[in-house]
Design an enzyme around this catalytic site. Structure first.
Site, PDB file in Angstrom:
ATOM      1  CG  ASP A 203      -0.189   0.017   2.526  1.00  0.00           C
ATOM      2  OD1 ASP A 203       0.979  -0.417   2.542  1.00  0.00           O
ATOM      3  OD2 ASP A 203      -0.765   0.454   3.537  1.00  0.00           O
ATOM      4  CD  GLU A 204       4.914   2.281   3.041  1.00  0.00           C
ATOM      5  OE1 GLU A 204       5.313   3.468   3.130  1.00  0.00           O
ATOM      6  OE2 GLU A 204       4.958   1.475   3.987  1.00  0.00           O
ATOM      7  CB  CYS A 604      39.976 -13.773   7.602  1.00  0.00           C
ATOM      8  SG  CYS A 604      40.753 -15.397   7.487  1.00  0.00           S
ATOM      9  CB  CYS A 607      43.671 -14.572   4.214  1.00  0.00           C
ATOM     10  SG  CYS A 607      41.871 -14.454   4.278  1.00  0.00           S
ATOM     11  CG  HIS A 622      37.011 -16.714   4.242  1.00  0.00           C
ATOM     12  ND1 HIS A 622      37.663 -16.389   3.062  1.00  0.00           N
ATOM     13  CD2 HIS A 622      37.865 -16.391   5.244  1.00  0.00           C
ATOM     14  CE1 HIS A 622      38.859 -15.895   3.348  1.00  0.00           C
ATOM     15  NE2 HIS A 622      39.001 -15.886   4.661  1.00  0.00           N
TER      16      HIS A 622
END
Length: 688
Positions: A203-204, A604, A607, A622
């Site tokens: 509705d918007e 991390c 790395c 990862h």
């Protein structure tokens, strides 16, 4: 109102007006509720809720909010003059930087349908016109018309409380098919003014009308009036509009002259500053009742202008992103550019219903949700891998359970199959809300991973073949959970398969009050699965493929040994310490969790790559990558390769079993020879 506000946070249970500290349901920020007797509504809600599960849950939330406010007050009192001066410099610089981003070149229009669900029902049934009416049931309301709002009735209010506030209130059941139809009619009108309009809900919507005003040589006020007339002509419904230099202000403006009205804020800095200075903070989207209470009770902030006056404290006690948001609000800044298309991260739906323990009814709700989710995914051409089940119990406790699948799915049958397993693990339970969410979508929207040749750790473990092959006499490491969707087997294992990204037996998850997903590595569950499946204790007859031979016994023995080798590869440290992994499953899972910790919860440790906590799937992948590297590096060492065969031989000798033919041990490879990781996983494609 002033009287009730002064007693906010009152902790005296013997107070003669305890409802004044009961912060739920009512808010005068809702259009059509400006003249409502707030104290009467609060007292009614308090008296009718007291002693219920909802009341108990609200008390817990209230206690948490009070504790949060108290902690922030302590931090506030500890700020020295030097601290305040330091944070004021930061705030001043931030305000200058934000002010430099102000853009007054765009014209945004926010259109909001007036009491949309209720208006649609009135349009279809004119006898409801002028009478207080709400869409929903005695359990919960979805919306209420403006006649009902005069009594304090509003959305998200239980129907029986609404009936107490307004005895003449009429209830109309929800019909989303009807609301979607009228929503599509309004969106056809919006497209004429902005083909790239942003739909915020049914509705918007937000429309960038800058081009329309320039091309047609008309003002934004005229565009708003024309659009509202077009919506009424096409649908028979009324809407309200707000025009401003950015989306944040446009939404505020659309609420000023509701219903069936509009408000235009000129694209002028002084007009924006004047408008925002006296605006209550609760009128801003993104500031709810909890944030409003914190800003009022701790800092004394009630208007947007006061955010700039207390900018040093906001920068000192809130995070950078929160402080930037508050200062942006104080300056009247908001989004002005049209957001670029981004592939959505998830798609979901949920439904609230009366609390029930009926498992048949709950499964039927799950069927409906699966079909709706599947229809939405097919409509957008999406295929997903991570399925999340959201549950809210009768005591308003929120639970979240998820599973990451080995392949992408979108059909209702596949969704229901996996969702039903997640639901079965929660029985017995009484629920009042259920929802399904799919995420981790395929990038090419066809159900095929971007790189179909890439292997994962689970693919090696579950397939039984490093090359992807399968054989008829191979039995997987994990047993499949009962697939009978609508029957509950008391003897069926309550845990999901190894692909599951959370341990469904973790009772601590049942106490979480927000959606969350707990993940664990696949290898952590192998010990139990080896005991339960590779060497089954059950006396149930197995499918007969062919008569067993000595060669078969040798093959199966090799498979068990290979599985043990894989197990030892993931927990060799505990083997060397003399710990039996099969007796310490909890320790195995814990060690895997301790193996990888993100520095400052986003970097991390190996790395240095930065991934925020919200990137759940990316962070999991990862960490799995580094885990694979670690396993491969460990397996290439001499002491592991020479130790594991001896350990396995010792274990087989200890059992005293002479029925199986003893496997001839192969010599250990030389120290300089590299051993690939797939050598430690099950292989069944050899010709024996």
């Amino acid at each position: 109102m002033a009287k009730s506000e002064t007693s906010v946070g009152s902790e005296d249970p013997s107070s003669s007006r305890p409802w004044e500290s009961y912060h739920t349901v009512f808010t005068n920020a809702k259009a059509g509720m400006e003249g409502v007797d707030k104290e009467k509504v609060q007292r009614t809600v308090y008296e009718m809720s007291k002693g219920s599960k909802y009341f108990e849950n609200e008390e817990k939330k209230e206690a948490y909010t009070k504790q949060k406010i108290e902690n922030m007050r302590i931090q506030y009192s500890k700020l020295t003059a030097q601290d305040i001066s330091h944070h004021q410099k930061i705030a001043d610089k931030t305000i200058l930087d934000l002010e430099a981003t102000r853009d007054l070149s765009r014209i945004w229009l926010h259109v909001d349908m007036d009491a949309f669900y209720a208006a649609v029902e009135t349009l279809c049934n004119p006898s409801l016109k002028g009478r207080p009416m709400a869409v929903g049931s005695m359990s919960m309301l979805s919306t209420a018309n403006y006649e009902a709002r005069k009594f304090g009735v509003r959305a998200a209010m239980p129907g029986f409380i609404a009936r107490k506030l307004c005895p003449e209130l009429l209830f109309v059941p929800v019909d989303f098919q009807k609301y979607n139809h009228y929503s599509n009619l309004t969106r056809k009108v919006f497209q004429k003014y902005d083909p790239n309009f942003l739909a915020a809900s049914l509705d918007e919507a937000y429309l960038d009308i800058t081009s329309v005003c320039k091309e047609r040589g008309i003002t934004s006020r005229e565009v708003a009036e024309e659009l509202r007339e077009s919506v009424h002509f096409e649908t028979g419904l009324t809407c309200s509009a707000g025009v401003a230099p950015n989306r944040l202000l446009a939404k505020v403006c659309s609420d000023i002259n509701k219903p069936n009205g509009q408000f235009v804020l000129p694209n002028d800095r002084s007009a924006v500053v004047t408008f925002i200075s006296s605006l209550p903070i609760r009128k801003i989207g993104g500031i709810g009742k909890v944030t409003e209470r914190i800003l009022k009770d701790v800092f004394g902030i009630a208007t947007c202008e006061e955010m700039l006056q207390k900018s040093s404290f906001l920068c000192g006690l809130f995070s950078r992103s929160s402080a930037d948001f508050f200062l942006s609000v104080g300056l009247g800044l908001g989004g002005t550019d049209t957001p670029q298309y981004r592939m959505r991260k998830s798609i979901s739906n949920e439904r609230t219903f009366s609390a029930t323990k009926d498992e048949v009814l709950l499964f039927q709700k799950l069927v409906d949700l699966s079909e709706m989710l599947s229809a939405d995914m097919i409509k957008e051409g999406l295929f997903g891998r991570t399925l999340t089940l959201k549950l809210k119990t009768a005591s308003f406790e929120v639970r979240s359970r998820a599973v990451t699948l080995p392949s992408y799915i979108s059909s209702s049958g596949d969704i229901l199959k996996h969702a039903s397993k997640l639901l079965k693990a929660e029985f017995p339970v009484s629920l009042r809300l259920m929802g399904l969410r799919m995420s981790h979508f395929s990038e090419d929207k066809n159900g095929i991973p971007p790189d179909p040749t890439q292997k994962t750790l689970s693919s090696f473990i579950l397939s039984g073949d490093a090359s992807g092959g399968k054989t008829s006499d191979y039995r997987p490491l994990v047993s499949d959970v009962c697939d009978n969707t609508f029957s509950v087997d008391e003897n069926c294992c309550p845990t999901y398969c190894a692909e599951t990204s959370c341990d469904l037996r973790d009772s601590s998850m049942e106490n979480q009050a927000s959606d969350s997903t707990s993940s664990c590595h696949v290898i952590g569950n192998i010990n139990e699965e080896l005991n339960e499946t590779v060497v089954p204790q059950s006396s149930e007859p197995q499918p007969k493929v062919h008569e067993p031979t000595d060669t078969d016994h040798t093959i199966k023995s090799d498979k068990v040994d290979s599985c043990m080798g894989q197990l030892e590869a993931s927990s060799c440290a505990r083997w060397e310490a003399g710990v039996n992994c099969a007796d310490d499953e909890a320790g195995s899972v814990s060690d895997q969790k301790q193996l990888f910790r993100w520095v400052d919860d986003y970097k991390c440790p190996i790395c240095g790559i930065e991934l925020p906590p919200s990137f759940i799937e990316e962070r999991q992948e990862h960490s799995d990558f580094h885990l694979a590297e670690k396993l491969q590096g460990e397996e290439s060492g001499n002491h592991h390769r020479s130790f594991m065969p001896q350990q396995r031989a010792a274990q087989r000798g200890h059992t005293g079993s002479s029925s199986r033919q003893k496997k001839k041990q192969k010599p250990s490879p030389t120290a300089s020879k590299y051993v690939p990781i797939d050598a430690f996983f099950v292989k069944t494609n050899q010709n024996f």
